[in-house]
Write an enzyme that holds these catalytic residues in place. Structure first.
Site, PDB file in Angstrom:
ATOM      1  N   LYS A 198       0.873  -1.192   0.000  1.00 23.37           N
ATOM      2  CA  LYS A 198       0.000   0.000   0.000  1.00 23.37           C
ATOM      3  C   LYS A 198       0.906   1.237   0.000  1.00 23.37           C
ATOM      4  O   LYS A 198       1.464   1.610   1.020  1.00 23.37           O
ATOM      5  CB  LYS A 198      -0.871  -0.018   1.259  1.00 23.37           C
ATOM      6  CG  LYS A 198      -2.206   0.683   1.170  1.00 23.37           C
ATOM      7  CD  LYS A 198      -2.180   2.155   0.828  1.00 23.37           C
ATOM      8  CE  LYS A 198      -2.080   3.041   2.043  1.00 23.37           C
ATOM      9  NZ  LYS A 198      -1.932   4.475   1.678  1.00 23.37           N
ATOM     10  N   GLY A 250       6.614   5.034   8.402  1.00 27.54           N
ATOM     11  CA  GLY A 250       5.809   6.253   8.397  1.00 27.54           C
ATOM     12  C   GLY A 250       5.864   6.918   9.753  1.00 27.54           C
ATOM     13  O   GLY A 250       6.873   6.809  10.467  1.00 27.54           O
ATOM     14  N   SER A 251       4.773   7.590  10.104  1.00 26.89           N
ATOM     15  CA  SER A 251       4.771   8.389  11.326  1.00 26.89           C
ATOM     16  C   SER A 251       4.671   7.507  12.569  1.00 26.89           C
ATOM     17  O   SER A 251       4.107   6.413  12.531  1.00 26.89           O
ATOM     18  CB  SER A 251       3.603   9.364  11.295  1.00 26.89           C
ATOM     19  OG  SER A 251       2.385   8.652  11.241  1.00 26.89           O
ATOM     20  N   THR A 252       5.191   8.013  13.661  1.00 24.33           N
ATOM     21  CA  THR A 252       5.136   7.289  14.929  1.00 24.33           C
ATOM     22  C   THR A 252       3.683   7.111  15.365  1.00 24.33           C
ATOM     23  O   THR A 252       3.305   6.064  15.898  1.00 24.33           O
ATOM     24  CB  THR A 252       5.965   8.041  15.990  1.00 24.33           C
ATOM     25  OG1 THR A 252       7.312   8.094  15.510  1.00 24.33           O
ATOM     26  CG2 THR A 252       5.944   7.348  17.337  1.00 24.33           C
ATOM     27  N   GLU A 253       2.868   8.120  15.074  1.00 21.92           N
ATOM     28  CA  GLU A 253       1.447   8.065  15.439  1.00 21.92           C
ATOM     29  C   GLU A 253       0.761   6.862  14.768  1.00 21.92           C
ATOM     30  O   GLU A 253       0.110   6.052  15.431  1.00 21.92           O
ATOM     31  CB  GLU A 253       0.835   9.369  14.939  1.00 21.92           C
ATOM     32  CG  GLU A 253      -0.503   9.701  15.457  1.00 21.92           C
ATOM     33  CD  GLU A 253      -1.045  10.919  14.693  1.00 21.92           C
ATOM     34  OE1 GLU A 253      -0.310  11.534  13.888  1.00 21.92           O
ATOM     35  OE2 GLU A 253      -2.225  11.223  14.918  1.00 21.92           O
ATOM     36  N   GLY A 255       2.282   4.372  13.466  1.00 20.96           N
ATOM     37  CA  GLY A 255       3.002   3.191  13.956  1.00 20.96           C
ATOM     38  C   GLY A 255       2.324   2.600  15.186  1.00 20.96           C
ATOM     39  O   GLY A 255       2.171   1.376  15.305  1.00 20.96           O
ATOM     40  N   GLU A 272       9.169   1.143  11.134  1.00 16.99           N
ATOM     41  CA  GLU A 272      10.288   2.091  10.974  1.00 16.99           C
ATOM     42  C   GLU A 272       9.665   3.472  11.013  1.00 16.99           C
ATOM     43  O   GLU A 272       8.934   3.855  10.093  1.00 16.99           O
ATOM     44  CB  GLU A 272      10.996   1.810   9.643  1.00 16.99           C
ATOM     45  CG  GLU A 272      12.410   2.347   9.608  1.00 16.99           C
ATOM     46  CD  GLU A 272      12.497   3.657   8.860  1.00 16.99           C
ATOM     47  OE1 GLU A 272      12.440   4.702   9.555  1.00 16.99           O
ATOM     48  OE2 GLU A 272      12.595   3.646   7.638  1.00 16.99           O
ATOM     49  N   CYS A 306      13.622  10.193   7.345  1.00 19.40           N
ATOM     50  CA  CYS A 306      13.433   9.812   8.755  1.00 19.40           C
ATOM     51  C   CYS A 306      14.739   9.934   9.538  1.00 19.40           C
ATOM     52  O   CYS A 306      14.726  10.157  10.733  1.00 19.40           O
ATOM     53  CB  CYS A 306      12.843   8.417   8.858  1.00 19.40           C
ATOM     54  SG  CYS A 306      13.624   7.266   7.754  1.00 19.40           S
ATOM     55  N   GLU A 406       9.572  15.708  15.612  1.00 19.18           N
ATOM     56  CA  GLU A 406      10.061  15.537  14.255  1.00 19.18           C
ATOM     57  C   GLU A 406       9.321  16.522  13.341  1.00 19.18           C
ATOM     58  O   GLU A 406       8.093  16.538  13.315  1.00 19.18           O
ATOM     59  CB  GLU A 406       9.796  14.109  13.778  1.00 19.18           C
ATOM     60  CG  GLU A 406      10.303  13.873  12.371  1.00 19.18           C
ATOM     61  CD  GLU A 406      10.071  12.447  11.877  1.00 19.18           C
ATOM     62  OE1 GLU A 406       8.948  11.942  12.044  1.00 19.18           O
ATOM     63  OE2 GLU A 406      11.009  11.858  11.320  1.00 19.18           O
TER      64      GLU A 406
END
Ligand code: NAP
Ligand code: MG
Length: 503
Positions: A198, A250-253, A255, A272, A306, A406
């Site tokens: 995706k 992608g984003s930590t959120e 994640g 990651e 990143c 970030e």
């Protein structure tokens, strides 16, 4: 209006943009079940490039079914590892033959300078597939000696097998669309998995061109399925009960969402995520090298990296000189459309990302940080694109949002230090731990500091060096699991132990 002169893309790219784009599911090119599409835009002008299918939950369901069939019943698992390796190598050749098309598509879609797409994204992608083509034949188990104290005199043969996970969902971001696809697909195919990829909604085009090449390379149907769409498609994939593993960048959120979604069927997960990587310059560093290097660390790919070196820490004896040189470099970066030949930095990927980054710049100013370069909005020729000026802040403190969070844009925060222990502690004072760089001529200091930094990658006298043979991944909330290298094989295989009693 964007009035900067930009060359037209080559005819193959124009032709590609004019085709009716389809998902790749079970070896067939199909529309989304809903029939819906969405527009892909060129961030340098915000003009529409083309429409692509808006895949949703039903499309994900079909793709997972196709991948499951391909994994359980298709020819893929019966192929020798050599045959699998050859297919991956052929695929790399096909990408290389169409390198210019990929580079231009990546530039149009993401905004990055064409020179960078040509020099970095595409060749790294080709090299990456070749690395895993070679690795396919080298994945192996081990034999183990057993003692079994309660079976004295018995003889055992114990061996392990590294078997594929099965059906793997791969969700990737927009900063290196082609390369992130390669990082995910290369190892998954080398280890014999079947995949649903995706791409990010902002940058689906290079993945759709890859879809054409998978068919051309002769990959069995259903081994790779590509579903373009939004976060709901990603969410359907990460929640799907018949997916064995999710690999996410992608984003930590998001994640966190992925990890929560994995609980349903305890699917394996590798994530990651973001970073706030320090670049630490000691007074004995080669200052020419360091100035060039730390500027590149943050401004490469417009800071949408990143591992970007977004926190600059410089010893007080050389702070003024070095930071001034970095600010000068920032002011001299040629910003413009990625397709223009002299562009060194293009627009950010979207207006949304531009707003986000300018929000951080405003917040830095509001909290009293000093702007040494950039920080202003563009008007005129660049006004229509999602450009952000390369920006350098000093006069910061650790609680500022621009220091803790970030930003994912070309924004550097710089601060002086005077003590080695204090600076190591400060470098490690972050929820993230993706990467760091150390700049010094003293090899003892370099290695001692490298050992103390809580980061998945430490560069010494360089930054943003990536190679298929070099593992990459995070400490702390930058994620877990490693991409690239032999280490990635561990994330895409499971170990089966076979114990045989010999009579
Ligand atoms: P994101 O939302 O995390 O997107 C990454 C991928 O996840 C995209 O394919 C996205 O689809 C998909 N996704 C979104 N919501 C999902 C959900 N609930 N479940 C499963 N998949 C989901 O990242 P972004 O919005 O593009 O960027 C925001 C920030 O993420 C950036 O500013 C940066 O801080 C960070 N980022 C990090 C990296 C990295 O390399 N580590 C790369 C890009 C961004 P959609 O595209 O449709 O949203
Ligand atoms: Mg998003």
């Amino acid at each position: 209006m964007n009035t900067v002169a930009v060359p037209e893309p080559i005819s193959e790219v124009q032709q590609f943009l004019n085709t009716s784009h389809k998902l790749l599911i079970g070896g067939k090119r199909v529309d989304a079940v809903s029939g819906e599409t969405f527009a892909v835009t060129d961030p340098s002008s915000q003009k529409e490039l083309c429409l692509v299918p808006k895949g949703g939950e039903e499309d994900i369901n079909r793709a997972v079914q196709a991948a499951r069939r391909a994994f359980e019943d298709g020819p893929w698992r019966k192929m020798t590892t050599s045959e699998r390796g050859k297919l991956i190598w052929k695929f790399a050749d096909l990408i290389e033959q169409r390198a210019e098309e990929f580079a231009q598509l990546e530039t149009l879609d993401n905004g990055k300078p064409l020179s960078i797409a040509r020099a970095a994204d595409v060749p790294l992608t080709v090299d990456h597939f070749r690395y895993y083509a070679g690795l396919a034949t080298k994945i192996h188990g081990e034999t183990l000696d057993l003692s079994v104290p309660y079976a004295p005199g018995a003889e055992f043969l114990d061996y392990t097998r590294r078997e594929p996970m099965g059906v793997v969902g791969q969700i990737i971001p927009w900063n290196f669309p082609l390369l992130m696809a390669a990082w995910k697909l290369g190892v998954a195919l080398a280890t014999g998995n079947c995949v649903i990829l995706k791409p990010a909604e902002q940058t689906p085009l290079s993945a759709l061109l890859l879809a054409d090449l998978f068919q051309e390379a002769g990959l069995p149907e259903g081994v790779v399925n590509i579903v373009t769409g939004f976060g709901d498609a990603g969410s359907a994939l990460s929640n799907h009960p018949d997916v064995d593993k999710i690999a996410f960048t992608g984003s930590t959120e998001v994640g966190h969402e992925i990890v929560k979604a994995s609980a349903g069927n305890l699917k394996r997960v590798t994530v990651e995520l973001g970073g706030k990587s320090p670049a630490i310059v000691f007074p004995d560093a080669d200052l020419d090298l360091a100035a060039e290097g730390v500027a590149g660390a943050i401004f490469f790919n417009h800071g949408q990296c990143c591992a970007a070196g977004s926190r600059l820490m410089v010893h007080q004896n050389v702070y003024d000189e070095l930071v001034e040189r970095v600010a000068e470099k920032a002011k001299n970066i040629k910003v413009g459309p990625g397709m223009a030949p002299d562009t060194e930095m293009g627009p950010l990927v979207s207006i949304e990302q531009q707003d986000r980054v300018y929000g951080y710049i405003d917040s830095g100013r509001g909290e009293g940080a000093k702007v040494l370069a950039g920080g202003e909005r563009y008007s005129g020729a660049l006004g229509a694109g999602s450009y952000v000026q390369p920006t350098v802040f000093s006069g910061i403190h650790n609680k500022m949002k621009i220091v803790c969070e970030e930003i994912f844009g070309p924004v550097l925060v710089a601060a002086p230090f005077d003590d080695l222990d204090a600076i190591v502690a400060q470098a490690n004072d972050s929820v993230f731990g993706l990467a760091a760089s150390v700049w010094t001529k003293d090899i003892n200091k370099a290695h001692k500091v490298a050992a103390r930094l809580k980061a998945g990658t430490v560069w010494v006298n360089c930054h943003n060096i990536f190679d298929a043979n070099a593992p990459f991944g995070g400490y702390k909330q930058s994620g877990y699991g490693r991409e690239m290298s032999l280490h990635a094989v561990e994330n895409y295989t499971q170990v089966k132990n076979v114990i045989v009693q010999l009579h």
